[in-house]
Design an enzyme around this catalytic site. Structure first.
Site, PDB file in Angstrom:
ATOM      1  N   LYS A  53      41.160  75.406  55.071  1.00  0.00           N
ATOM      2  CA  LYS A  53      40.379  76.429  56.228  1.00  0.00           C
ATOM      3  C   LYS A  53      39.721  77.241  56.357  1.00  0.00           C
ATOM      4  O   LYS A  53      38.712  77.823  56.974  1.00  0.00           O
ATOM      5  CB  LYS A  53      41.339  76.350  57.247  1.00  0.00           C
ATOM      6  CG  LYS A  53      41.451  74.879  57.839  1.00  0.00           C
ATOM      7  CD  LYS A  53      42.566  75.006  58.314  1.00  0.00           C
ATOM      8  CE  LYS A  53      43.731  73.692  59.103  1.00  0.00           C
ATOM      9  NZ  LYS A  53      44.846  72.978  59.149  1.00  0.00           N
ATOM     10  N   GLN A  97      50.156  77.133  59.985  1.00  0.00           N
ATOM     11  CA  GLN A  97      50.210  75.540  59.957  1.00  0.00           C
ATOM     12  C   GLN A  97      51.749  75.131  60.032  1.00  0.00           C
ATOM     13  O   GLN A  97      52.376  75.551  59.289  1.00  0.00           O
ATOM     14  CB  GLN A  97      49.894  76.093  58.172  1.00  0.00           C
ATOM     15  CG  GLN A  97      49.713  74.408  57.576  1.00  0.00           C
ATOM     16  CD  GLN A  97      48.400  73.711  58.401  1.00  0.00           C
ATOM     17  OE1 GLN A  97      46.906  73.875  58.886  1.00  0.00           O
ATOM     18  NE2 GLN A  97      48.208  72.009  58.230  1.00  0.00           N
ATOM     19  N   ASP A 120      44.780  75.912  68.109  1.00  0.00           N
ATOM     20  CA  ASP A 120      45.116  74.433  67.845  1.00  0.00           C
ATOM     21  C   ASP A 120      44.916  73.700  68.947  1.00  0.00           C
ATOM     22  O   ASP A 120      45.045  72.882  69.539  1.00  0.00           O
ATOM     23  CB  ASP A 120      46.333  74.549  67.429  1.00  0.00           C
ATOM     24  CG  ASP A 120      45.979  74.418  65.511  1.00  0.00           C
ATOM     25  OD1 ASP A 120      45.735  73.761  65.142  1.00  0.00           O
ATOM     26  OD2 ASP A 120      47.195  74.963  65.015  1.00  0.00           O
TER      27      ASP A 120
HETATM   28  N1  GUN Z   1      49.677  70.082  60.674  1.00  0.00           N
HETATM   29  C1  GUN Z   1      49.124  69.224  60.426  1.00  0.00           C
HETATM   30  N2  GUN Z   1      48.103  69.798  61.341  1.00  0.00           N
HETATM   31  C2  GUN Z   1      47.856  70.135  61.926  1.00  0.00           C
HETATM   32  C3  GUN Z   1      47.077  70.742  62.503  1.00  0.00           C
HETATM   33  O1  GUN Z   1      45.950  70.303  63.313  1.00  0.00           O
HETATM   34  N3  GUN Z   1      46.870  72.129  63.325  1.00  0.00           N
HETATM   35  C4  GUN Z   1      48.544  73.356  62.449  1.00  0.00           C
HETATM   36  N4  GUN Z   1      48.559  74.271  62.872  1.00  0.00           N
HETATM   37  N5  GUN Z   1      49.233  72.226  61.655  1.00  0.00           N
HETATM   38  C5  GUN Z   1      49.077  71.335  61.244  1.00  0.00           C
END
Ligand code: GUN
Length: 299
Positions: A53, A97, A120
């Site tokens: 990311k 995450q 998110d």
């Molecule tokens: N872990 C797996 N997918 C995601 C997501 O889309 N956002 C976040 N914050 N954690 C994740």
């Protein structure tokens, strides 16, 4: 039947090209969209995701603020970090995450994020806005990815029967809310199937589109898919494979080899939904920056 492979990498590249003009407009106003990504602990998959990311932010000219915290980090420390990020005008989007270590309450953390920076789309305010059809919120990245892939594959979503297998908040439930909304790229008849459903295959076979999002490797077989259906595979599962250098490889929730000849279009794993989720995260971050700047007249 000729089966179309829906290429998530291609669509993601298209999204990145589309974002360039908004990023230029923001830069002209001296604003650099910024994304803060926080990971707690040493989960290898999570560390890879957050580094990917951050790398994508850099490639697009966004600022990224990456914080990797030790697994013993206290909930109060994480809450204090979020408070700082909420108050930092250089940060337009915040992502913590998941999964978090068990001693940290994920709900408390999500609720502490300023909803206007919740790229998110997990904060209750944004969930409610999605349910209400209020476009001023943020929609989670994986449902947005599924919708965009269907649109790019030329699938008529309006009026289609979409069967979603899996009812997680991050994917199944949110995707159901998104695709049942009134609108050109929605307006579907949605069925959500889950572990409590009787005869999942009997229902999913009737669907025009099947979205597999229950997190079980290669669970969806030919008996779940009607002739000519479109299949979106959200699953990312590691299975051991001694022929691969790492000793494992990624497979989806769909038994790809078994179903591919039966469907009209299908997303591969890897290379389908996966690359799109980061693209949608970048899109949400740019949207957050546009909203914060007051430049955007759109919601
Ligand atoms: N872990 C797996 N997918 C995601 C997501 O889309 N956002 C976040 N914050 N954690 C994740």
């Amino acid at each position: 039947m000729t089966t179309k492979l829906i290429d998530g990498k291609n669509v993601a590249e298209k999204v990145y090209r589309e974002l360039e003009s908004d990023i230029r407009i923001l830069k002209a106003a001296n604003i650099q969209p910024g994304l803060a990504v926080v990971v707690v602990g040493e989960n290898p998959a999570s560390l890879t995701y957050v580094r990917n990311k951050a790398a994508r932010c850099e490639a697009l000219g966004l600022s990224s603020f990456k914080t990797e915290l030790p697994v013993e980090t206290k909930e109060e420390e994480l809450l204090a970090l979020i408070e700082n990020l909420n108050n930092d005008p250089a940060v337009h989007g915040i992502l913590v995450q998941s999964p978090l270590p068990p001693h940290i309450c994920e709900d408390r953390i999500i609720r502490a994020i300023d909803p206007s920076k919740d790229v998110d789309g997990f904060h209750p305010v944004n969930v409610a806005k999605l349910a209400l059809g209020d476009p001023t919120g943020f929609v989670p990245c994986t449902p947005l990815s599924c919708q965009r892939l269907l649109v790019e594959a030329g699938v008529q979503i309006s009026g289609a029967h979409v069967a979603i297998i899996g009812r997680s908040m991050i994917v199944g439930k949110s995707l159901a809310l998104l695709l049942m909304q009134k609108g050109r790229e929605a307006n579907a008849t949605v069925t959500v199937l889950h572990s409590g459903s009787h005869d999942i295959a009997k229902i999913s076979r009737q669907a025009d589109v099947v979205v597999a999002a229950m997190g079980r490797a290669r669970y969806i077989g030919v008996e779940h898919i009607g002739e000519g259906a479109v299949v979106i595979d959200v699953g990312i599962n590691r299975v051991s494979d001694s022929s691969h250098p790492k000793g494992w490889r990624l497979v989806g929730d769909v038994d790809f080899d078994a179903v591919r000849d039966r469907c009209s279009a299908i997303t591969p794993v890897p290379g389908g939904v996966g690359p799109m989720t980061i693209a949608m995260l970048m899109q949400n971050t740019v949207t957050a920056a546009l909203r914060a700047s007051g430049i955007s007249m759109n919601p």
